[in-house]
Design a protein around this motif. Structure first.
Motif, mmCIF file in Angstrom:
data_model
loop_
_atom_site.group_PDB
_atom_site.id
_atom_site.type_symbol
_atom_site.label_atom_id
_atom_site.label_comp_id
_atom_site.label_asym_id
_atom_site.label_seq_id
_atom_site.Cartn_x
_atom_site.Cartn_y
_atom_site.Cartn_z
ATOM 1 N N LEU A 57 2.958 10.060 -13.095
ATOM 2 C CA LEU A 57 3.317 8.666 -12.884
ATOM 3 C C LEU A 57 2.651 7.778 -13.926
ATOM 4 O O LEU A 57 2.517 6.575 -13.756
ATOM 5 C CB LEU A 57 2.900 8.206 -11.487
ATOM 6 N N GLN A 87 5.692 -0.167 -14.364
ATOM 7 C CA GLN A 87 5.752 -0.499 -12.941
ATOM 8 C C GLN A 87 7.181 -0.446 -12.411
ATOM 9 O O GLN A 87 7.384 -0.252 -11.226
ATOM 10 C CB GLN A 87 5.144 -1.888 -12.677
ATOM 11 N N ARG A 90 7.529 3.449 -11.678
ATOM 12 C CA ARG A 90 6.743 3.909 -10.537
ATOM 13 C C ARG A 90 7.343 3.384 -9.239
ATOM 14 O O ARG A 90 7.639 2.204 -9.118
ATOM 15 C CB ARG A 90 5.317 3.382 -10.626
ATOM 16 N N GLY A 91 7.479 4.265 -8.300
ATOM 17 C CA GLY A 91 7.990 3.833 -6.995
ATOM 18 C C GLY A 91 9.496 3.829 -6.936
ATOM 19 O O GLY A 91 10.075 4.107 -5.894
ATOM 20 N N GLN A 103 -6.336 6.546 3.810
ATOM 21 C CA GLN A 103 -7.044 5.611 2.935
ATOM 22 C C GLN A 103 -6.127 4.953 1.930
ATOM 23 O O GLN A 103 -6.497 3.978 1.291
ATOM 24 C CB GLN A 103 -8.156 6.348 2.187
ATOM 25 N N SER A 104 -4.944 5.508 1.765
ATOM 26 C CA SER A 104 -4.052 4.955 0.760
ATOM 27 C C SER A 104 -3.133 3.884 1.321
ATOM 28 O O SER A 104 -2.452 3.204 0.572
ATOM 29 C CB SER A 104 -3.214 6.068 0.141
ATOM 30 N N ASP B 212 -8.419 3.434 -2.759
ATOM 31 C CA ASP B 212 -7.205 4.237 -2.804
ATOM 32 C C ASP B 212 -5.964 3.392 -2.575
ATOM 33 O O ASP B 212 -4.915 3.652 -3.140
ATOM 34 C CB ASP B 212 -7.267 5.336 -1.739
ATOM 35 N N TYR B 213 -6.079 2.383 -1.712
ATOM 36 C CA TYR B 213 -4.834 1.669 -1.402
ATOM 37 C C TYR B 213 -4.410 0.723 -2.507
ATOM 38 O O TYR B 213 -3.221 0.452 -2.657
ATOM 39 C CB TYR B 213 -4.896 0.974 -0.039
ATOM 40 N N GLN B 215 -4.924 1.503 -5.706
ATOM 41 C CA GLN B 215 -4.322 2.457 -6.628
ATOM 42 C C GLN B 215 -2.907 2.792 -6.173
ATOM 43 O O GLN B 215 -1.975 2.883 -6.961
ATOM 44 C CB GLN B 215 -5.174 3.712 -6.649
ATOM 45 N N MET B 216 -2.746 2.937 -4.834
ATOM 46 C CA MET B 216 -1.430 3.240 -4.283
ATOM 47 C C MET B 216 -0.456 2.112 -4.582
ATOM 48 O O MET B 216 0.709 2.359 -4.876
ATOM 49 C CB MET B 216 -1.562 3.452 -2.769
ATOM 50 N N ALA B 217 -0.927 0.880 -4.521
ATOM 51 C CA ALA B 217 -0.043 -0.248 -4.812
ATOM 52 C C ALA B 217 0.491 -0.139 -6.236
ATOM 53 O O ALA B 217 1.677 -0.347 -6.492
ATOM 54 C CB ALA B 217 -0.792 -1.566 -4.614
ATOM 55 N N TYR B 218 -0.392 0.227 -7.184
ATOM 56 C CA TYR B 218 0.083 0.407 -8.566
ATOM 57 C C TYR B 218 1.103 1.546 -8.636
ATOM 58 O O TYR B 218 2.100 1.465 -9.330
ATOM 59 C CB TYR B 218 -1.088 0.718 -9.494
ATOM 60 N N LEU B 219 0.838 2.609 -7.883
ATOM 61 C CA LEU B 219 1.743 3.753 -7.935
ATOM 62 C C LEU B 219 3.088 3.453 -7.274
ATOM 63 O O LEU B 219 4.075 4.123 -7.521
ATOM 64 C CB LEU B 219 1.099 4.975 -7.263
ATOM 65 N N LYS B 220 3.101 2.446 -6.393
ATOM 66 C CA LYS B 220 4.361 2.046 -5.776
ATOM 67 C C LYS B 220 5.196 1.224 -6.728
ATOM 68 O O LYS B 220 6.336 0.901 -6.447
ATOM 69 C CB LYS B 220 4.071 1.162 -4.548
#
Ligand code: SF4
Ligand code: SF4
Lengths: 678, 322
Positions: A57, A87, A90-91, A103-104, B212-213, B215-220
Motif C-alpha cells: 500500500l 491516498q 489506498r482504500g 487497536q486499528s 495504529d488507528y 495509521q489505519m486512517a492513512y491506509l484507508k
C-alpha cells in the motif's frame, strides 16, 4: 496467466542501524499479483512479511527505508507518487485488514462513522445511502443485527466482531487488491474458522486479488491458491499451495510444516534447531546454521531464487535432494513413547469447583449478581501426567488456573494436594504448597520483571523456597539454563534482550527452580511461532519425563493438546462438556462442541472434505439452566436442552460427556463434521 | 450520564464541606483567636473576655462552624476585622471581578496558544519549530512566575516604560482603566501556563499520530489534512483536558504571586494582605472562594472528558442499553 495488477519488483526495505548502513528486512522480493489471485505469505515473526504487506500500500512503517525496487499498481509506482494521489489508491484500489483490529479502529468513533468515512472519500456516498451501505456491508460479514453493530463503538465488540468490522471497512471501497495482515491471529479456533469461511465466500469467484500474510500455515492452506515462504527477508520458496505443502522443496518449508502440530500426527511437532537471523547476506545461505541438508557450497555462495517449474521457485542449492527426501520428522519424539512416568494416587485434585466474578459497578449501592465463570469442575492429576483444559476465550479456563494456584478464591469446591484440602488463597497456603504448584503465564513480558537480569529472576524462587544465597543458587541456575538450552551468557541479560521464545524459556526455568510437583501452563505456547512452539513443547515433554512433573495444560489449540496431553477436559462457558483420554476424546468426540472445535482445526495440506455443518454465530453468553451450549448447538432439542441440564454419559473408561442425545445420534453428527482421523 | 453528573456534583459538595472544615480548623488553630487579633496591643483580659462573649467565641467550635457555613451560604459573609465596618462580600466581589478579568484573559489566550503550539509542534516533530518551542517551554517551566513577572516588569515597565510596572488604579476602577495594568500580569500567567500545557499537548499528539488507528486512517485513503483534523486532533486533546483543568486551577495559586508582584487589586493580593493582617474572617472567605473555583473547574473537566470518551461514556449507558 492474467496481466499483473500489482507488481513488486526487486523490493528491498531496510532499517538504518547504528553503523549508518541499512539492515534489510525485506530483500529483493518480486511478486506479481493478478486479478482474482489469492496468495499467502508465510514465515515466522521478523521474516519481513508484514513489512512487505504494508509496502503493497506504499507504506513503510517506523524508521524503515526503501533501498531499491518498486511497487507498481496499474502502471504507476506507489513510492514515487505524490501523497494525495496515493491516498486515492489506498482504500479504493488496494485495501488492508490490519493485524490487530481492536487497536486499528478509532476508539472515539462509531463503527458506522469509520466505515462511512471510506464511502465518503472514495465513493462520495453520504447520509442515508451511506447508512444503508454500511449496514449492508456488515450484514455481508454475517454479523447478526448489523444496524446495532453500526451504532457501537469498537470497544463494545468482541475480537471476532472487530475483525469483521475491519474487513467490512476494507471492502467498503470495493478494492481490487485486499491485503490481510495476520487476520485471525488472537482469535479462537471457531471464530477463526468462521472468518476464513467468510473470506472464502467473499473472494471466491470475484476478481478481487487477495494477499494474506500469516505465520499460520493452516490459515494459508485453507484460503490461498499460491504461497510464498519468506525467511530472513527473502522469498525462499513459492508455488501453488497444494504443491508446496505436499512436496516442499526448501528445508525451511519442510521444517515449518513438520513443526506444525497436527491432530493426526503420531509424533511431537518437529523442533527446528537454532533461530532465524535478522537478515540475509550474499556470502552464504541465510538458513545455513539451521539446515540439515547444508553442504560446503552453502557456506560460500548464497543460493538464488530458481524457477523450477512455471510458477514454482525455490532458493536452495540442493532442492532436488530436499524434494525427494521424506520422513522429515523422524527425529521428533513419537507420541507413543511418552508413557507416563508414574501412575497412582492423585497428586492434585479439583473437586466441584465453581468460580464467579463480580462485575464492578461505580454505583456501589446496586448489588449486581456475580457472574458464573467456572461451574462444578472436577480434575484429577496424577504424577507425570498432563491434563489439558481446552476451550475458547471466556470459557473460564484461565480462571480455573487462578483458582488452582490460589490467585482467585472459588465460590464453591476445593482444591486438594496429596488428598489434603488446600486453603483457598495463596496467602493462606503453606510455603511448601506454594512451592509445589507453579504457574507459567501466556505472556512472559508481564510475568518477568523487566529490570531484573536472568540471573536475578532465577535466583528469586531459590531464595524464597530454599533459602539459598546468590552464590549457592548460581550452579542450580546454570544447570537449569542448560536444560532450557540457554547458555551462561544469558545470565546477565534482561528480558528486553531476549526473543519471545527465550523469555518463555526463562519463565519455565523459573517455575522449575522451585522444584514443583505440578506446573500450571496457561497458554504458554500460543503466542509463539510454530517453530519456537515446537521446541518449547519438546522441552516441556522432556522435563516431564525426567522429573515426573504433572502439568495442567491450558490451551485453545487442540492440535497442541493432542501432542502433549494424556487427558483432556473440554470446557464451554465454565461447564465441562466432555472429558477423557486425549486420544479417545479426539478420535471419537461425542459432544457437539468438541466436534465443532476439532473441525475448526486447520491442517496442512488443507483437508479436502469440508464440514457440512453450518456453525451458528459466536455467542458464549452463559444462560442459566439447561445445556450451556444450546445456542450454538446444531442439534439442540427445543425445550429439553433449554430447560433440563443434560446428564453425564459414559463412552468407555474415563471418557464421559454431557448431552441429551444418545451416542448414535451424535455419531451421525460426527460424520457430518468430517473430522480428520488418526 | 445524568446520574454520573449528579453523583459527581454530590461528591464535589462533600469535598467542599470537608475543605471548608479544614479552612475553619486551620484558622482556628492559628496562634491567638479573633479577639486577640482584633484588640491587638489594646488587649486586656477583661476586654478580651467581653469581645469573646460578643463574638460568641465561647461556644463549641463545631457549632460555630455550622453557623459560619450556614451564614456563608446565605450570603452573610461577615465583616472584615482589619477594615472595620467593611462587609466581606462586596469587598471580595470587586476583587473577584478583577481577578476573573485577569485570569480569564490569561486563561483563554494561554489555552488557545498552547493548543496551537502543541499541536503544530507535535505534528512537525523534530523540525526546527518543534525544537524551538520545546526548548522555550522548558525554560518557561523552570522559571518561577515571580522571576518572569519581575523580568517583564523590568523590561516593559522600567527600561522601555511602555506599560505600568505596578497597578496604581483603585480596585473599583472600570475595565478600560484597569486594562493597561492587566497586560503584564496576564502575559506572565500565559507564559507559565503555555509552558505546561504545550508539552502535554505535544506528547499527546505524537502518541496519537503514531497509533495504529491513525495509521489505519492513512491506509484507508483518508487525505492527510482530514487525518489531522478528524483523527489526530480530537483524540490528542481529550487526554489533555484534565491537564488543562489542573493548570487553569493552578492559576489561582499563580494569581496570588503575580498579583502581589504587580500589586494588582485582585483576590490574590487581598489574600496576602488578609493573612498578614490576621484578618481571619476574610482569610476564611477567600479560602472558600478558591476551593469552589478549584473544585468547579475539575468537575467541568471530568464531565467533558467523560462526554468525549466513548469508552467511559458507554460504561454508564450499558445499564439502559442491554
Ligand atoms: S542452500 Fe544449503 S544451507 Fe541453504 S537451505 Fe539449501 S541446503 Fe540448506
Ligand atoms: S444437550 Fe442439547 S444443546 Fe447441549 S450439546 Fe446436547 S444436544 Fe446440544
Amino acid at each position: 496467466m492474467n496481466t499483473p495488477l500489482l507488481s513488486v519488483d526487486n523490493l528491498t526495505i531496510g532499517f538504518p542501524n547504528t553503523t549508518s548502513t541499512v539492515t534489510p528486512v525485506v530483500r529483493d522480493v518480486s511478486v506479481h499479483i493478478a486479478p482474482g489471485m489469492r496468495i499467502g505469505v508465510v514465515g515466522e515473526s521478523g521474516c519481513g512479511k508484514s513489512t512487505l504487506a504494508y509496502a503493497l500500500l506504499g507504506m513503510i512503517r517506523g524508521a524503515g527505508v526503501r533501498v531499491h525496487g518498486t511497487v507498481t499498481y496499474a502502471g504507476a509506482q506507489l513510492f514515487d507518487m505524490p501523497p494525495a494521489q496515493l491516498q486515492h489508491i489506498r482504500g479504493a484500489e488496494i485495501a488492508l485488514v490490519p493485524q490487530n483490529a481492536g487497536q486499528s479502529l478509532a476508539p472515539h468513533r462509531t463503527v458506522y462513522a469509520q466505515i462511512a468515512e471510506v464511502l465518503e472519500i472514495h465513493q462520495q456516498l453520504q447520509g442515508d445511502a451511506a447508512w444503508q451501505r454500511v449496514v449492508q456491508l456488515l450484514a455481508d460479514m454475517r454479523l447478526r443485527n448489523p444496524a446495532r453493530i453500526a451504532r457501537r463503538y469498537p470497544h463494545q465488540l468482541s475480537g471476532g466482531q472487530q475483525q469483521r468490522v475491519a474487513l467490512a471497512m476494507a471492502l467498503a471501497g470495493q478494492p481490487k487488491v485486499l491485503v490481510l495482515d495476520e487476520p485471525t491471529t488472537g482469535l479462537d479456533v471457531t471464530t477463526q474458522a468462521q472468518l476464513l469461511a467468510l473470506l472464502h465466500a467473499l473472494t471466491n469467484d470475484t476478481d478481487m486479488a487477495m494477499v494474506l500474510v500469516s505465520h499460520d500455515l493452516g490459515v494459508i492452506a485453507q484460503t490461498c491458491q499460491q504461497v510464498m515462504v519468506m525467511y530472513a527477508g527473502e522469498v525462499v520458496e513459492m508455488g501453488d499451495t497444494a504443491d508446496v505443502f505436499q512436496q516442499p522443496h526448501h528445508p525451511y518449508t519442510r521444517g515449518l510444516i513438520a513443526a506444525m502440530p497436527q491432530l493426526t500426527a503420531t509424533r511431537l511437532p518437529y523442533a527446528m534447531p537454532g533461530q532465524m537471523r535478522r537478515s540475509a547476506t550474499d556470502q552464504q545461505c541465510a538458513f545455513l546454521d539451521r539446515c540439515a541438508f547444508a553442504q560446503s557450497v552453502c557456506a560460500t555462495t548464497a543460493p538464488t531464487l530458481e524457477f523450477v517449474a512455471h510458477t514454482r521457485a525455490v532458493r536452495c542449492h540442493h532442492w532436488q535432494t530436499v524434494a525427494t527426501h521424506d520422513d522429515v520428522d523422524s527425529t521428533a519424539t513419537p507420541l507413543l513413547d511418552r508413557a507416563p512416568v508414574g501412575e497412582g494416587t492423585p497428586l492434585l485434585a479439583v473437586r466441584q469447583v465453581s468460580a464467579t466474578y463480580h462485575q464492578p459497578d461505580w454505583r456501589w449501592w446496586v448489588r449486581t449478581p456475580p457472574q458464573l465463570v467456572v461451574a462444578q469442575v472436577d480434575i484429577t492429576l496424577t504424577p507425570g501426567h498432563t491434563c489439558a483444559v481446552v476451550g475458547e476465550s471466556g470459557s473460564g479456563k484461565s480462571t480455573l488456573a487462578r483458582v488452582i494456584t490460589g490467585l482467585h478464591q472459588p465460590a464453591a469446591g476445593n482444591v486438594y494436594l496429596d488428598e489434603t484440602v488446600l486453603p483457598a488463597t495463596v496467602t493462606q497456603r503453606s510455603q511448601d504448597a506454594r512451592r509445589r504448584i507453579q504457574l507459567i503465564f501466556q505472556n512472559p513480558d508481564l510475568s518477568l520483571n523487566p529490570r531484573h537480569t536472568v540471573a536475578e529472576l532465577l535466583y528469586r524462587p531459590q531464595a524464597v523456597f530454599f533459602g539459598r544465597t546468590r552464590a549457592q543458587a548460581l550452579p542450580h541456575t546454570i544447570s537449569m539454563l542448560q536444560q532450557m538450552r540457554l547458555d551462561e551468557q544469558y545470565l546477565n541479560r534482561v528480558p528486553q534482550q531476549l526473543s519471545g521464545g527465550e523469555k518463555q524459556r526463562v519463565a519455565i526455568a523459573r517455575a522449575f527452580l522451585a522444584d514443583p510437583d505440578v506446573v500450571v501452563c496457561d497458554e504458554v505456547v500460543s503466542a509463539l511461532d510454530v517453530s519456537v512452539q515446537a521446541s518449547l513443547l519438546q522441552l516441556l515433554v522432556d522435563i516431564q519425563r525426567q522429573r515426573g512433573t504433572a502439568y495442567l495444560f491450558i490451551a485453545h489449540d487442540l492440535a497442541v493438546v493432542r501432542a502433549v496431553a494424556h487427558t483432556a477436559i473440554v470446557l464451554f462457558a465454565g461447564h465441562v462438556c466432555e472429558q477423557g483420554a486425549t486420544a479417545e476424546v479426539f478420535a471419537v468426540p461425542h459432544h457437539p462442541y468438541t466436534m465443532q472445535l476439532l473441525s475448526a482445526v486447520l491442517t496442512v495440506p488443507r483437508r479436502t472434505v469440508q464440514p457440512q455443518v453450518n456453525l451458528p454465530a459466536d455467542d458464549t453468553t452463559l444462560t442459566h439452566g439447561g445445556c450451556p451450549f444450546r445456542q450454538r448447538c446444531p442439534i439442540a432439542i427445543p425445550h429439553l436442552c433449554a430447560d433440563v441440564v443434560p446428564p453425564w454419559q459414559q463412552v468407555a473408561g474415563s471418557h464421559t460427556f454431557r448431552c441429551h442425545h444418545p451416542p448414535d445420534v451424535l455419531a451421525s453428527l460426527r460424520d457430518q463434521f468430517a473430522l480428520p482421523t488418526t | 450520564m445524568a446520574s454520573y453528573v449528579f453523583g459527581r456534583c454530590f461528591s464535589a459538595l462533600v469535598t467542599l464541606f470537608v475543605v471548608a472544615a479544614i479552612i475553619f480548623v486551620a484558622t482556628e488553630v492559628l496562634p491567638g483567636d479573633v479577639a486577640t487579633a482584633v484588640l491587638g496591643r489594646d488587649a486586656t483580659p477583661k476586654r478580651l473576655a467581653a469581645l469573646r462573649a460578643q463574638l460568641q467565641l465561647d461556644r463549641p467550635a463545631s457549632a460555630r462552624y455550622m453557623d459560619w457555613l450556614y451564614a456563608f451560604v446565605q450570603g452573610d459573609w461577615g465583616y472584615s476585622l482589619a477594615r472595620p465596618k467593611q462587609a466581606i462580600l462586596p469587598l471580595i466581589g470587586e476583587r473577584v471581578r478583577n481577578t476573573l478579568w485577569l485570569s480569564g484573559i490569561a486563561g483563554v489566550i494561554g489555552v488557545l496558544l498552547s493548543l496551537l503550539l502543541g499541536v503544530v509542534a507535535g505534528l512537525k516533530r523534530n523540525t526546527w519549530f518543534d525544537t524551538l518551542v520545546s526548548t522555550l517551554s522548558l525554560i518557561g517551566m523552570s522559571l518561577p512566575e515571580f522571576v518572569i513577572g519581575s523580568l517583564l516588569m523590568l523590561l516593559f515597565g522600567v527600561i522601555w516604560a511602555l506599560l505600568p510596572a505596578v497597578t496604581i488604579v483603585q480596585p473599583q476602577a472600570t475595565f478600560t482603566a484597569l486594562f493597561p495594568s492587566m497586560i503584564l500580569p496576564a502575559v506572565t500567567l500565559v507564559i507559565v501556563m503555555v509552558a505546561y500545557i504545550l508539552r502535554m499537548v505535544r506528547s499527546s499528539v505524537i502518541d496519537v499520530a503514531h497509533s495504529d488507528y491513525v495509521q489505519m486512517a492513512y491506509l484507508k485513503g483518508v487525505p492527510h489534512r482530514r487525518v489531522v483534523w478528524h483523527h489526530i486532533i480530537p483524540n490528542a486533546l481529550i487526554p489533555t483536558i484534565n491537564a488543562i483543568a489542573l493548570t487553569v486551577a493552578w492559576l489561582i495559586g499563580g494569581v496570588v504571586v503575580v498579583e502581589t508582584v504587580f500589586n494588582f487589586p485582585g483576590i490574590g493580593r487581598l489574600l496576602t494582605s488578609a493573612v498578614s493582617d490576621r484578618d481571619l474572617p476574610l482569610v476564611q472567605a477567600l479560602g472558600l472562594v478558591g476551593a469552589v473555583f478549584y473544585i468547579g473547574i475539575n468537575i467541568v473537566a471530568d464531565i467533558a472528558t467523560l462526554w468525549l470518551t466513548p469508552r467511559l461514556r458507554t460504561q454508564y449507558w450499558r445499564v439502559a442499553d442491554e
